[in-house]
Motif scaffolding. Structure first.
Motif, PDB file in Angstrom:
ATOM      1  N   SER A  31       0.834  -1.203   0.000  1.00  0.00           N
ATOM      2  CA  SER A  31       0.000   0.000   0.000  1.00  0.00           C
ATOM      3  C   SER A  31       0.867   1.251   0.000  1.00  0.00           C
ATOM      4  N   LEU A  32       1.839   1.274   0.879  1.00  0.00           N
ATOM      5  CA  LEU A  32       2.714   2.439   0.983  1.00  0.00           C
ATOM      6  C   LEU A  32       3.578   2.605  -0.266  1.00  0.00           C
ATOM      7  N   ALA A  33       4.015   1.484  -0.833  1.00  0.00           N
ATOM      8  CA  ALA A  33       4.865   1.533  -2.027  1.00  0.00           C
ATOM      9  C   ALA A  33       4.136   2.137  -3.227  1.00  0.00           C
ATOM     10  N   ILE A  34       2.812   1.966  -3.294  1.00  0.00           N
ATOM     11  CA  ILE A  34       2.066   2.537  -4.415  1.00  0.00           C
ATOM     12  C   ILE A  34       1.433   3.885  -4.047  1.00  0.00           C
ATOM     13  N   GLY A  35       1.837   4.417  -2.904  1.00  0.00           N
ATOM     14  CA  GLY A  35       1.405   5.752  -2.522  1.00  0.00           C
ATOM     15  C   GLY A  35       0.004   5.847  -1.941  1.00  0.00           C
ATOM     16  N   LYS A  36      -0.466   4.764  -1.379  1.00  0.00           N
ATOM     17  CA  LYS A  36      -1.818   4.740  -0.792  1.00  0.00           C
ATOM     18  C   LYS A  36      -1.722   4.664   0.726  1.00  0.00           C
ATOM     19  N   ASN A  37      -2.870   4.755   1.380  1.00  0.00           N
ATOM     20  CA  ASN A  37      -2.873   4.642   2.834  1.00  0.00           C
ATOM     21  C   ASN A  37      -2.488   3.210   3.222  1.00  0.00           C
ATOM     22  N   PRO A  38      -1.985   3.027   4.439  1.00  0.00           N
ATOM     23  CA  PRO A  38      -1.459   1.708   4.847  1.00  0.00           C
ATOM     24  C   PRO A  38      -2.447   0.550   4.750  1.00  0.00           C
ATOM     25  N   ASN A  39      -3.740   0.824   4.769  1.00  0.00           N
ATOM     26  CA  ASN A  39      -4.742  -0.245   4.745  1.00  0.00           C
ATOM     27  C   ASN A  39      -5.340  -0.498   3.359  1.00  0.00           C
ATOM     28  N   TYR A  40      -4.890   0.218   2.360  1.00  0.00           N
ATOM     29  CA  TYR A  40      -5.496   0.155   1.025  1.00  0.00           C
ATOM     30  C   TYR A  40      -5.566  -1.272   0.471  1.00  0.00           C
ATOM     31  N   ILE A  41      -4.448  -1.956   0.393  1.00  0.00           N
ATOM     32  CA  ILE A  41      -4.398  -3.306  -0.187  1.00  0.00           C
ATOM     33  C   ILE A  41      -5.186  -4.279   0.678  1.00  0.00           C
ATOM     34  N   ASN A  42      -5.045  -4.184   1.984  1.00  0.00           N
ATOM     35  CA  ASN A  42      -5.799  -5.060   2.873  1.00  0.00           C
ATOM     36  C   ASN A  42      -7.293  -4.889   2.663  1.00  0.00           C
ATOM     37  N   HIS A  43      -7.756  -3.669   2.530  1.00  0.00           N
ATOM     38  CA  HIS A  43      -9.188  -3.418   2.318  1.00  0.00           C
ATOM     39  C   HIS A  43      -9.678  -4.006   0.999  1.00  0.00           C
ATOM     40  N   ILE A  44      -8.849  -3.985  -0.026  1.00  0.00           N
ATOM     41  CA  ILE A  44      -9.230  -4.618  -1.299  1.00  0.00           C
ATOM     42  C   ILE A  44      -9.282  -6.132  -1.117  1.00  0.00           C
ATOM     43  N   GLU A  45      -8.283  -6.699  -0.470  1.00  0.00           N
ATOM     44  CA  GLU A  45      -8.209  -8.153  -0.312  1.00  0.00           C
ATOM     45  C   GLU A  45      -9.354  -8.717   0.528  1.00  0.00           C
ATOM     46  N   ILE A  46      -9.818  -7.965   1.507  1.00  0.00           N
ATOM     47  CA  ILE A  46     -10.919  -8.468   2.338  1.00  0.00           C
ATOM     48  C   ILE A  46     -12.288  -8.044   1.818  1.00  0.00           C
ATOM     49  N   GLY A  47     -12.308  -7.319   0.692  1.00  0.00           N
ATOM     50  CA  GLY A  47     -13.570  -6.940   0.081  1.00  0.00           C
ATOM     51  C   GLY A  47     -14.235  -5.719   0.683  1.00  0.00           C
ATOM     52  N   LYS A  48     -13.510  -4.985   1.493  1.00  0.00           N
ATOM     53  CA  LYS A  48     -14.068  -3.774   2.114  1.00  0.00           C
ATOM     54  C   LYS A  48     -14.167  -2.629   1.112  1.00  0.00           C
ATOM     55  N   THR A  49     -13.307  -2.655   0.105  1.00  0.00           N
ATOM     56  CA  THR A  49     -13.320  -1.644  -0.945  1.00  0.00           C
ATOM     57  C   THR A  49     -12.917  -2.282  -2.260  1.00  0.00           C
ATOM     58  N   THR A  50     -13.162  -1.592  -3.345  1.00  0.00           N
ATOM     59  CA  THR A  50     -12.727  -2.067  -4.654  1.00  0.00           C
ATOM     60  C   THR A  50     -11.715  -1.090  -5.222  1.00  0.00           C
ATOM     61  N   ALA A  51     -10.871  -1.578  -6.063  1.00  0.00           N
ATOM     62  CA  ALA A  51      -9.853  -0.734  -6.683  1.00  0.00           C
ATOM     63  C   ALA A  51     -10.459   0.003  -7.869  1.00  0.00           C
ATOM     64  N   SER A  52     -10.107   1.261  -7.996  1.00  0.00           N
ATOM     65  CA  SER A  52     -10.495   2.038  -9.170  1.00  0.00           C
ATOM     66  C   SER A  52      -9.609   1.617 -10.335  1.00  0.00           C
ATOM     67  N   LEU A  53      -9.909   2.113 -11.508  1.00  0.00           N
ATOM     68  CA  LEU A  53      -9.059   1.816 -12.665  1.00  0.00           C
ATOM     69  C   LEU A  53      -7.636   2.299 -12.391  1.00  0.00           C
ATOM     70  N   ALA A  54      -7.494   3.491 -11.831  1.00  0.00           N
ATOM     71  CA  ALA A  54      -6.164   4.006 -11.501  1.00  0.00           C
ATOM     72  C   ALA A  54      -5.480   3.095 -10.482  1.00  0.00           C
ATOM     73  N   GLY A  55      -6.259   2.597  -9.519  1.00  0.00           N
ATOM     74  CA  GLY A  55      -5.703   1.682  -8.522  1.00  0.00           C
ATOM     75  C   GLY A  55      -5.229   0.386  -9.142  1.00  0.00           C
ATOM     76  N   ILE A  56      -6.023  -0.157 -10.066  1.00  0.00           N
ATOM     77  CA  ILE A  56      -5.629  -1.391 -10.758  1.00  0.00           C
ATOM     78  C   ILE A  56      -4.335  -1.165 -11.536  1.00  0.00           C
ATOM     79  N   LEU A  57      -4.232  -0.025 -12.207  1.00  0.00           N
ATOM     80  CA  LEU A  57      -3.015   0.275 -12.959  1.00  0.00           C
ATOM     81  C   LEU A  57      -1.813   0.429 -12.030  1.00  0.00           C
ATOM     82  N   ASN A  58      -2.011   1.048 -10.873  1.00  0.00           N
ATOM     83  CA  ASN A  58      -0.924   1.161  -9.887  1.00  0.00           C
ATOM     84  C   ASN A  58      -0.492  -0.207  -9.388  1.00  0.00           C
TER      85      ASN A  58
END
Length: 109
Positions: A31-58
């Motif tokens: 999450s930090l390596a792609i410039g997002k908040n520390p919980n970004y990837i975890n939230h995607i993996e547990i289904g709490k949020t979805t990645a935007s197109l920009a997020g998918i590209l990152n």
């Protein structure tokens, strides 16, 4: 339609987790390596949020792959295969033929 959407989101989350674990990096580190908040990837993996197109590209940039390679679930090593393909593009016909023969020989074993 909702059910299909959920399956696709689950597949995305599972693929992300698999590639991240294979790279031996924590969700927080990624999450930090792609410039997002520390919980970004975890939230995607547990289904709490979805990645935007920009997020998918990152995410794809982080793994050094293109989106089609990310979504190719049958390819367990997209980073490695991507690097090999990039190297193969630099070879001439004779070299490519030699590689093709080598691959066929390895497949037979």
């Amino acid at each position: 339609i909702k059910m299909v959407k959920n399956v696709e989101e689950k597949d995305f989350s599972l693929r992300l987790a698999m590639l991240r674990i294979k790279k031996n990096v924590s969700a927080r580190e990624m999450s930090l390596a792609i410039g997002k908040n520390p919980n970004y990837i975890n939230h995607i993996e547990i289904g709490k949020t979805t990645a935007s197109l920009a997020g998918i590209l990152n995410i794809c940039d982080y793994f050094d792959i293109i989106p089609s390679e990310f979504f190719d679930i049958g390819n367990p090593n997209p980073e490695k295969l991507h690097a090999i393909i990039e190297d193969l593009k630099k070879l001439n016909d004779k070299q490519l033929n030699a590689i093709a023969i080598l691959i066929e020989d390895i497949k037979k074993r």
